[in-house]
Design a protein around this motif. Structure first.
Motif, PDB file in Angstrom:
ATOM      1  N   TYR A  89       0.829  -1.203   0.106  1.00  0.00           N
ATOM      2  CA  TYR A  89      -0.025  -0.062  -0.125  1.00  0.00           C
ATOM      3  C   TYR A  89       0.702   1.234   0.035  1.00  0.00           C
ATOM      4  CZ  TYR A  89      -3.381   3.628   1.983  1.00  0.00           C
ATOM      5  OH  TYR A  89      -4.116   4.605   1.882  1.00  0.00           O
ATOM      6  N   GLN A  90       1.862   1.186   0.964  1.00  0.00           N
ATOM      7  CA  GLN A  90       2.620   2.505   0.978  1.00  0.00           C
ATOM      8  C   GLN A  90       3.630   2.734  -0.443  1.00  0.00           C
ATOM      9  OE1 GLN A  90       2.747   4.576   3.538  1.00  0.00           O
ATOM     10  NE2 GLN A  90       1.082   3.413   4.481  1.00  0.00           N
ATOM     11  N   GLY A  91       3.957   1.539  -1.002  1.00  0.00           N
ATOM     12  CA  GLY A  91       4.865   1.586  -2.084  1.00  0.00           C
ATOM     13  C   GLY A  91       4.029   2.010  -3.231  1.00  0.00           C
ATOM     14  N   ARG A  92       2.629   1.506  -3.140  1.00  0.00           N
ATOM     15  CA  ARG A  92       1.895   1.743  -4.512  1.00  0.00           C
ATOM     16  C   ARG A  92       1.638   3.249  -4.521  1.00  0.00           C
ATOM     17  NH1 ARG A  92      -0.017   2.685  -8.275  1.00  0.00           N
ATOM     18  NH2 ARG A  92      -1.573   1.680  -9.603  1.00  0.00           N
ATOM     19  N   ARG A  93       1.440   3.885  -3.337  1.00  0.00           N
ATOM     20  CA  ARG A  93       1.103   5.256  -3.325  1.00  0.00           C
ATOM     21  C   ARG A  93       2.156   6.246  -3.566  1.00  0.00           C
ATOM     22  NH1 ARG A  93      -2.538   2.385  -2.582  1.00  0.00           N
ATOM     23  NH2 ARG A  93      -4.582   2.775  -2.245  1.00  0.00           N
ATOM     24  N   GLY A  94       3.373   5.657  -3.661  1.00  0.00           N
ATOM     25  CA  GLY A  94       4.804   6.357  -3.673  1.00  0.00           C
ATOM     26  C   GLY A  94       5.005   7.120  -2.354  1.00  0.00           C
ATOM     27  N   THR A 111       9.903  -6.275   0.710  1.00  0.00           N
ATOM     28  CA  THR A 111       9.435  -7.174  -0.587  1.00  0.00           C
ATOM     29  C   THR A 111       8.247  -6.560  -1.075  1.00  0.00           C
ATOM     30  OG1 THR A 111      10.586  -8.926   0.085  1.00  0.00           O
ATOM     31  CG2 THR A 111       8.912  -9.195  -1.455  1.00  0.00           C
ATOM     32  N   GLU A 112       7.293  -6.304  -0.492  1.00  0.00           N
ATOM     33  CA  GLU A 112       5.852  -5.597  -0.680  1.00  0.00           C
ATOM     34  C   GLU A 112       6.197  -4.171  -1.260  1.00  0.00           C
ATOM     35  OE1 GLU A 112       3.043  -7.587  -1.857  1.00  0.00           O
ATOM     36  OE2 GLU A 112       4.621  -9.241  -1.681  1.00  0.00           O
ATOM     37  N   TYR A 113       6.775  -3.608  -0.381  1.00  0.00           N
ATOM     38  CA  TYR A 113       6.917  -2.228  -0.433  1.00  0.00           C
ATOM     39  C   TYR A 113       7.378  -1.728  -1.913  1.00  0.00           C
ATOM     40  CZ  TYR A 113       8.655   2.848  -0.059  1.00  0.00           C
ATOM     41  OH  TYR A 113       9.082   4.070  -0.122  1.00  0.00           O
ATOM     42  N   ARG A 114       8.725  -2.633  -2.133  1.00  0.00           N
ATOM     43  CA  ARG A 114       9.432  -2.411  -3.520  1.00  0.00           C
ATOM     44  C   ARG A 114       8.354  -2.857  -4.744  1.00  0.00           C
ATOM     45  NH1 ARG A 114      13.811  -5.091  -0.514  1.00  0.00           N
ATOM     46  NH2 ARG A 114      15.190  -3.643   0.278  1.00  0.00           N
ATOM     47  N   ARG A 115       7.644  -3.818  -4.336  1.00  0.00           N
ATOM     48  CA  ARG A 115       6.567  -4.300  -5.317  1.00  0.00           C
ATOM     49  C   ARG A 115       5.530  -3.297  -5.780  1.00  0.00           C
ATOM     50  NH1 ARG A 115       1.831  -7.261  -6.324  1.00  0.00           N
ATOM     51  NH2 ARG A 115       1.523  -7.471  -3.874  1.00  0.00           N
ATOM     52  N   GLY A 116       5.025  -2.572  -4.530  1.00  0.00           N
ATOM     53  CA  GLY A 116       4.142  -1.465  -4.858  1.00  0.00           C
ATOM     54  C   GLY A 116       4.841  -0.326  -5.554  1.00  0.00           C
ATOM     55  N   ASP A 119       4.973  -0.858  -9.188  1.00  0.00           N
ATOM     56  CA  ASP A 119       3.996  -0.407  -9.789  1.00  0.00           C
ATOM     57  C   ASP A 119       3.316   0.845  -9.750  1.00  0.00           C
ATOM     58  OD1 ASP A 119       3.502  -3.340 -10.033  1.00  0.00           O
ATOM     59  OD2 ASP A 119       1.946  -3.424  -8.587  1.00  0.00           O
ATOM     60  N   TYR A 120       3.884   1.550  -8.832  1.00  0.00           N
ATOM     61  CA  TYR A 120       3.582   3.228  -8.977  1.00  0.00           C
ATOM     62  C   TYR A 120       4.370   3.822 -10.086  1.00  0.00           C
ATOM     63  CZ  TYR A 120       4.133   7.915  -7.113  1.00  0.00           C
ATOM     64  OH  TYR A 120       3.933   9.344  -7.054  1.00  0.00           O
ATOM     65  N   ARG A 121       5.578   3.470 -10.027  1.00  0.00           N
ATOM     66  CA  ARG A 121       6.571   3.879 -10.972  1.00  0.00           C
ATOM     67  C   ARG A 121       5.817   3.659 -12.539  1.00  0.00           C
ATOM     68  NH1 ARG A 121      11.946   2.998  -7.647  1.00  0.00           N
ATOM     69  NH2 ARG A 121      11.877   4.949  -6.472  1.00  0.00           N
ATOM     70  N   VAL A 122       5.320   2.283 -12.581  1.00  0.00           N
ATOM     71  CA  VAL A 122       4.952   2.010 -13.859  1.00  0.00           C
ATOM     72  C   VAL A 122       3.758   2.968 -14.156  1.00  0.00           C
ATOM     73  CG1 VAL A 122       3.727   0.050 -15.161  1.00  0.00           C
ATOM     74  CG2 VAL A 122       5.787  -0.355 -13.975  1.00  0.00           C
ATOM     75  N   GLU A 123       2.913   3.024 -13.302  1.00  0.00           N
ATOM     76  CA  GLU A 123       1.709   3.745 -13.603  1.00  0.00           C
ATOM     77  C   GLU A 123       2.158   5.425 -13.793  1.00  0.00           C
ATOM     78  OE1 GLU A 123      -2.544   4.943 -11.420  1.00  0.00           O
ATOM     79  OE2 GLU A 123      -1.001   4.505 -10.118  1.00  0.00           O
ATOM     80  N   GLN A 124       2.956   5.820 -13.043  1.00  0.00           N
ATOM     81  CA  GLN A 124       3.462   7.281 -13.217  1.00  0.00           C
ATOM     82  C   GLN A 124       3.953   7.541 -14.896  1.00  0.00           C
ATOM     83  OE1 GLN A 124       2.711   9.720 -11.023  1.00  0.00           O
ATOM     84  NE2 GLN A 124       1.694   8.129 -10.258  1.00  0.00           N
TER      85      GLN A 124
END
Length: 189
Positions: A89-94, A111-116, A119-124
């Motif tokens: 959640y935290q990573g996905r919101r940047g 692990t999940e922070y980096r994955r999120g 995804d955030y960077r891809v969306e940006q």
């Protein structure tokens, strides 16, 4: 949104923005609910160094901070924060990460922070490409309209060159956007 509406929105939001900047209010310092405040700060992923800022601010108000109670609460709050689900959640919101997790949960969280965050960077990047594509389409429309009304050869030649350049860049952007699939970024969800 017009300039007046933007200004009105900014003026209405300003107190909220400024309140978010304060480390702690005088009322919070006087209330002395340090354990509860520690839980809140820990659950937000704030680092332990925050207690020094809080203590400094409360000292200005003539209040004393019970840092032991805050740290006890903070530890409990950090346990709430350092879950794999929250890491994503935290990573996905940047959001930035202050390094508060430790032990086995830290690895899972990270692990999940980096994955999120990935995804955030891809969306940006996807949104950047879409915004650029929208701009180019508007620019191409303007150039085509100008070309339709042009009379002299030099202007026509310049506009055609610009039109072709915009069309090529649009083509390249379409190829880049194609990587995200037919459905756009929503395809990832």
């Amino acid at each position: 949104m017009g300039t007046v509406n933007r200004l009105r929105t900014l003026l209405l939001a300003l107190p909220l923005l400024l309140a978010g900047c304060a480390v702690v209010s005088e009322e919070e310092c006087q209330a002395g609910l340090w354990y509860e405040r520690g839980i809140q700060d820990g659950a937000r992923g704030r680092g332990q160094s925050l207690i020094y800022e809080i203590a400094q601010k409360c000292q200005e108000y003539g209040a004393r901070v019970d840092s032991e109670e805050w740290l006890r609460g903070h530890e409990e709050g950090v346990e709430q924060f350092c879950t794999p689900k929250n890491g994503y959640y935290q990573g996905r919101r940047g959001n930035s990460y202050e390094g508060v997790c430790s032990g086995p949960t830290a690895d899972l969280f990270m692990t999940e922070y980096r994955r999120g965050l990935a995804d955030y960077r891809v969306e940006q990047e996807y949104r950047r490409l879409v915004d650029r594509r929208d701009y180019l389409e508007r620019e191409l429309y303007t150039v085509r309209a100008a070309l339709a009304g042009a009379n002299d050869e030099e202007t026509i030649r310049t506009l055609r060159f610009h039109r072709n350049s915009l069309a090529r860049e649009l083509q390249l952007l379409d190829m880049q956007l194609h990587r995200y699939g037919v459905f756009g970024f929503d395809f990832f969800y």
